[in-house]
Write an enzyme that holds these catalytic residues in place. Structure first.
Site, short mmCIF file in Angstrom:
data_model
loop_
_atom_site.label_atom_id
_atom_site.label_comp_id
_atom_site.label_asym_id
_atom_site.label_seq_id
_atom_site.Cartn_x
_atom_site.Cartn_y
_atom_site.Cartn_z
N GLY A 46 0.86 -1.18 0.00
CA GLY A 46 0.00 0.00 0.00
C GLY A 46 0.89 1.23 0.00
O GLY A 46 1.85 1.31 -0.77
N GLU A 47 0.62 2.14 0.90
CA GLU A 47 1.43 3.35 1.02
C GLU A 47 1.96 3.42 2.44
O GLU A 47 1.21 3.54 3.40
CB GLU A 47 0.54 4.57 0.71
CG GLU A 47 1.28 5.67 -0.04
CD GLU A 47 2.41 6.28 0.77
OE1 GLU A 47 3.53 6.40 0.23
OE2 GLU A 47 2.19 6.60 1.95
N SER A 48 3.28 3.31 2.58
CA SER A 48 3.86 3.12 3.91
C SER A 48 3.62 4.31 4.83
O SER A 48 3.41 4.12 6.04
CB SER A 48 5.36 2.83 3.80
OG SER A 48 6.06 3.91 3.20
N CYS A 78 6.01 -5.31 0.25
CA CYS A 78 6.18 -3.97 -0.31
C CYS A 78 6.15 -2.92 0.82
O CYS A 78 7.12 -2.79 1.56
CB CYS A 78 5.16 -3.69 -1.40
SG CYS A 78 5.58 -2.24 -2.43
N ARG A 107 12.79 3.49 0.31
CA ARG A 107 11.40 3.61 -0.12
C ARG A 107 11.35 4.03 -1.60
O ARG A 107 12.15 4.85 -2.05
CB ARG A 107 10.72 4.66 0.77
CG ARG A 107 9.26 4.83 0.60
CD ARG A 107 8.71 5.74 1.71
NE ARG A 107 7.36 6.18 1.42
CZ ARG A 107 7.07 7.30 0.79
NH1 ARG A 107 8.04 8.13 0.41
NH2 ARG A 107 5.82 7.63 0.55
N ILE A 136 5.63 -2.73 -7.50
CA ILE A 136 4.86 -1.50 -7.71
C ILE A 136 5.36 -0.45 -6.72
O ILE A 136 5.15 -0.56 -5.52
CB ILE A 136 3.35 -1.75 -7.49
CG1 ILE A 136 2.83 -2.87 -8.41
CG2 ILE A 136 2.56 -0.46 -7.71
CD1 ILE A 136 1.42 -3.32 -8.10
N ARG A 137 6.05 0.55 -7.21
CA ARG A 137 6.66 1.58 -6.34
C ARG A 137 7.39 0.91 -5.18
O ARG A 137 7.26 1.32 -4.03
CB ARG A 137 5.60 2.54 -5.83
CG ARG A 137 4.95 3.39 -6.89
CD ARG A 137 3.87 4.29 -6.32
NE ARG A 137 4.43 5.23 -5.35
CZ ARG A 137 3.72 5.82 -4.38
NH1 ARG A 137 2.44 5.57 -4.25
NH2 ARG A 137 4.28 6.66 -3.56
N HIS A 177 4.79 -8.12 -4.51
CA HIS A 177 3.40 -8.39 -4.12
C HIS A 177 2.97 -9.80 -4.53
O HIS A 177 2.30 -9.96 -5.56
CB HIS A 177 2.48 -7.39 -4.83
CG HIS A 177 2.59 -5.98 -4.39
ND1 HIS A 177 1.75 -5.43 -3.46
CD2 HIS A 177 3.43 -4.99 -4.77
CE1 HIS A 177 2.07 -4.15 -3.27
NE2 HIS A 177 3.09 -3.86 -4.06
N GLU A 179 0.61 -11.44 -3.36
CA GLU A 179 -0.84 -11.51 -3.27
C GLU A 179 -1.53 -11.15 -4.58
O GLU A 179 -2.73 -11.41 -4.76
CB GLU A 179 -1.35 -10.60 -2.14
CG GLU A 179 -1.29 -9.12 -2.41
CD GLU A 179 0.07 -8.47 -2.17
OE1 GLU A 179 0.15 -7.23 -2.23
OE2 GLU A 179 1.05 -9.22 -1.93
#
Length: 201
Positions: A46-48, A78, A107, A136-137, A177, A179
């Site tokens: 997600g977004e850390s 991630c 990051r 992804i990022r 990822h 998942e």
């Protein structure tokens, strides 16, 4: 055996589904009392910075740190890898982590959303050939402490050799990822880690 998925932000549903397909009871965790009812935890991609802020807001930062210190198995993918790192490079100054794994991560090391890619990653201790990893990022691991086992590195391309999967005791982290791929091998590996931890208690 109950495995929680930290359900503050990110790929929560996908991890719950992968765990259910790995034959364990999986439930979302948003509050300390829900954390107390699980044997292990997955921290999703997600977004850390969002996960960090929400963990503080929901009163989960210190309880998760304590459970990690007490030996609870945790897997982070991630952003979850970033949340498990002792040191985060290129994060926000107020960004918190759970300080689980003795590693330094960078990051967004692989670039922005438009730079997302897939790559073959052989993972030690997981049979079946290279894992088709989705980045992804994503972060990568800059360095690890002496108790950290490097399980996977990018095989080819500009990022060849970068560390993207590690384990320290009951803690597992990947920069990619699993998942999102339908390949359950990483989740099943983590489930086996949880079983072994339960047997050792």
């Amino acid at each position: 055996m109950n495995i929680g998925v930290l359900a503050l932000q990110g790929d929560v549903r996908e991890h719950l589904s992968a765990l259910a397909e790995s034959d364990v009871l999986a439930r979302p965790v948003r509050r300390p009392e829900e954390l107390a009812g699980v044997d292990a935890l997955v921290i999703p991609g997600g977004e850390s910075t969002a996960i960090s802020n929400l963990a503080v807001s929901f009163g989960l930062l210190d309880p998760i740190r304590k459970r990690i210190a007490d030996g609870m198995p945790v897997y982070g993918s991630c952003a979850g890898m970033i949340m498990l790192a002792a040191t985060v490079l290129d994060g926000r100054p107020d960004q918190e982590s759970f300080h689980g794994i003795d590693m330094t991560v960078r990051r967004n090391a692989f670039g922005r959303q438009v730079d997302s890619f897939e790559a073959a990653v052989p993972i030690d201790e997981i049979a079946g050939g290279d894992f088709r990893a989705v980045f992804i990022r994503a972060p990568w691991v800059e360095e690890v402490g002496g108790d950290v086992r490097v399980l996977g590195r990018v095989k080819d391309g500009p990022a060849a050799g970068r560390i993207v999967a590690v384990r320290q005791g009951n803690l597992l982290a990947t920069a990619f990822h699993p998942e999102l791929t339908g390949d359950l091998r990483v989740h099943r590996y983590f489930v086996e880690m949880v079983r072994q931890a339960a047997d050792a208690r």
